[in-house]
Design an enzyme around this catalytic site. Sequence first.
Site, PDB file in Angstrom:
ATOM      1  N   LYS A  69       0.881  -1.402  -0.305  1.00 26.19           N
ATOM      2  CA  LYS A  69      -0.349   0.258   0.402  1.00 26.19           C
ATOM      3  C   LYS A  69       0.748   1.259   0.081  1.00 26.19           C
ATOM      4  CE  LYS A  69      -4.195  -1.935   2.347  1.00 26.19           C
ATOM      5  NZ  LYS A  69      -5.372  -1.370   3.671  1.00 26.19           N
ATOM      6  N   ASP A 105     -10.396   2.817   1.535  1.00 27.67           N
ATOM      7  CA  ASP A 105      -9.554   2.531   3.504  1.00 27.67           C
ATOM      8  C   ASP A 105     -10.646   3.834   3.822  1.00 27.67           C
ATOM      9  OD1 ASP A 105      -9.399  -0.171   2.344  1.00 27.67           O
ATOM     10  OD2 ASP A 105      -7.416   0.372   2.753  1.00 27.67           O
TER      11      ASP A 105
HETATM   12  P1  NAP Z   1       0.219  -4.231   8.833  1.00 28.92           P
HETATM   13  O1  NAP Z   1       0.073  -2.674   7.761  1.00 28.92           O
HETATM   14  O2  NAP Z   1       0.901  -4.600   8.499  1.00 28.92           O
HETATM   15  O3  NAP Z   1      -0.271  -3.730  10.134  1.00 28.92           O
HETATM   16  C1  NAP Z   1      -0.568  -4.779  11.068  1.00 28.92           C
HETATM   17  C2  NAP Z   1      -0.694  -3.627  12.766  1.00 28.92           C
HETATM   18  O4  NAP Z   1      -1.155  -4.787  13.572  1.00 28.92           O
HETATM   19  C3  NAP Z   1       0.900  -2.854  13.275  1.00 28.92           C
HETATM   20  O5  NAP Z   1       0.229  -2.181  14.365  1.00 28.92           O
HETATM   21  C4  NAP Z   1       0.628  -4.419  14.133  1.00 28.92           C
HETATM   22  O6  NAP Z   1       1.758  -3.893  15.416  1.00 28.92           O
HETATM   23  C5  NAP Z   1       0.181  -4.678  14.071  1.00 28.92           C
HETATM   24  N1  NAP Z   1       0.393  -6.450  14.824  1.00 28.92           N
HETATM   25  C6  NAP Z   1       0.335  -7.555  14.323  1.00 28.92           C
HETATM   26  N2  NAP Z   1       0.501  -8.677  14.585  1.00 28.92           N
HETATM   27  C7  NAP Z   1       0.546  -7.933  16.033  1.00 28.92           C
HETATM   28  C8  NAP Z   1       0.749  -8.942  17.360  1.00 28.92           C
HETATM   29  N3  NAP Z   1       1.029 -10.312  17.138  1.00 28.92           N
HETATM   30  N4  NAP Z   1       0.313  -7.875  18.186  1.00 28.92           N
HETATM   31  C9  NAP Z   1       0.104  -6.914  18.594  1.00 28.92           C
HETATM   32  N5  NAP Z   1       0.358  -6.042  17.370  1.00 28.92           N
HETATM   33  C10 NAP Z   1       0.313  -6.553  16.360  1.00 28.92           C
HETATM   34  O7  NAP Z   1      -1.305  -3.992   8.549  1.00 28.92           O
HETATM   35  P2  NAP Z   1      -2.783  -3.176   8.214  1.00 28.92           P
HETATM   36  O8  NAP Z   1      -2.754  -3.220   6.540  1.00 28.92           O
HETATM   37  O9  NAP Z   1      -2.593  -2.278   8.978  1.00 28.92           O
HETATM   38  O10 NAP Z   1      -3.790  -4.250   8.587  1.00 28.92           O
HETATM   39  C11 NAP Z   1      -4.318  -4.832   9.214  1.00 28.92           C
HETATM   40  C12 NAP Z   1      -5.545  -5.818  10.105  1.00 28.92           C
HETATM   41  O11 NAP Z   1      -6.588  -4.528   9.322  1.00 28.92           O
HETATM   42  C13 NAP Z   1      -5.524  -6.934   8.686  1.00 28.92           C
HETATM   43  O12 NAP Z   1      -5.832  -7.729  10.367  1.00 28.92           O
HETATM   44  C14 NAP Z   1      -6.465  -6.281   7.971  1.00 28.92           C
HETATM   45  O13 NAP Z   1      -6.924  -7.582   7.478  1.00 28.92           O
HETATM   46  C15 NAP Z   1      -7.232  -5.620   8.535  1.00 28.92           C
HETATM   47  N6  NAP Z   1      -7.643  -4.218   7.297  1.00 28.92           N
HETATM   48  C16 NAP Z   1      -9.176  -4.571   7.564  1.00 28.92           C
HETATM   49  C17 NAP Z   1      -9.253  -3.707   6.125  1.00 28.92           C
HETATM   50  C18 NAP Z   1     -10.998  -3.501   6.490  1.00 28.92           C
HETATM   51  O14 NAP Z   1     -11.706  -3.452   4.781  1.00 28.92           O
HETATM   52  N7  NAP Z   1     -12.024  -4.313   6.966  1.00 28.92           N
HETATM   53  C19 NAP Z   1      -9.093  -2.934   5.276  1.00 28.92           C
HETATM   54  C20 NAP Z   1      -7.153  -2.652   5.477  1.00 28.92           C
HETATM   55  C21 NAP Z   1      -6.851  -3.485   6.800  1.00 28.92           C
HETATM   56  P3  NAP Z   1       3.473  -3.747  14.530  1.00 28.92           P
HETATM   57  O15 NAP Z   1       3.524  -2.135  14.412  1.00 28.92           O
HETATM   58  O16 NAP Z   1       4.303  -3.052  16.271  1.00 28.92           O
HETATM   59  O17 NAP Z   1       4.598  -4.204  14.078  1.00 28.92           O
END
Ligand code: NAP
Length: 281
Positions: A69, A105
């Site tokens: 992204k 988003d």
């Molecule tokens: P990303 O950029 O990879 O960020 C992941 C986030 O989760 C970071 O803040 C990370 O912390 C944290 N994290 C991951 N594993 C963790 C753990 N075991 N314990 C605590 N924190 C943890 O992903 P993203 O794009 O932001 O997406 C995040 C989630 O939202 C995903 O599950 C995705 O499927 C969902 N999502 C949904 C939509 C929707 O349309 N509903 C849209 C976008 C995303 P660190 O910074 O410490 O690594």
Amino acid sequence: MSSPIKTYCIIGDPVQHSLSPVMHNSAFSALGINSSYISFRVSSRELKASIESLKSIGIAGFNVTIPHKISILPYLDVLDNTASKSNAVNTVKNEGGQLIGYNTDLYGFIQPLYKRNIDFKGIKILIMGAGGAAYAIVTALSYEKEIDEIIIVNRSTQNASNLVQHGLKLGLNTHKDDFNNLPKLALQSDLIVNATSIGLNNESSPIGRENINPKSIVYDIIYKPIITDLLGKAKDVNAKVVYGYEMLLAQGAQAFKIWTGLDAPIHAMKKALFGIFGEPQ
Ligand code: NAP
């Protein structure tokens, strides 16, 4: 004569579990549009070459998911305000060979809150997470006036600090706090948002039932499972919940509108996601 078939896709890694193909193909078919949507696994190493290939085959548009992204930005020709403001892109339209980046988003996140007539004036918001989705969320919230405070809690404190800086630049009263303080922070928040990956594999949320005020709104952007541990706890105490699939649908509907100029057939898209069982209450 019928119009030539247009092809759309999603690129990411991993991408095989994405629900975007089923959602968009059902929308095309509901409106009798001669288009199709497929998914391509694209690794970070292959990103530049893949974008060039998509351009040269004349892809009509595409979605972008983890981990591209942000890294896709240099390969696009034009950025819409939603993309430049959030520094991330999830939707691209090919206009006469020019790739234009958008971030739907922002709308995806805020639309379910608008639907519930949430008044943002004076509210305290807790956001767990500081990844790509959390950036879109903070950017979307920057359009709302008079939010009292946004607290960011994230595993990596450096990522939390960077997101706080992003929020401050957008004029939001943003702070970070410690993961260990989550229970106390949750209890004091009017809106709790989970934007981490915690819950994707049915993990327990660090926020307990006893930390959720029944007057709060609890929003988990994870859409699979539909009812995460956090949402289950929120429902147990009769707090209002917002499901991740609502964001998924709204961001998809806006991408559809950008590509086709038409209002998305939300009903058909929902039906494709939920089948005969319908939407959860
Ligand atoms: P990303 O950029 O990879 O960020 C992941 C986030 O989760 C970071 O803040 C990370 O912390 C944290 N994290 C991951 N594993 C963790 C753990 N075991 N314990 C605590 N924190 C943890 O992903 P993203 O794009 O932001 O997406 C995040 C989630 O939202 C995903 O599950 C995705 O499927 C969902 N999502 C949904 C939509 C929707 O349309 N509903 C849209 C976008 C995303 P660190 O910074 O410490 O690594």
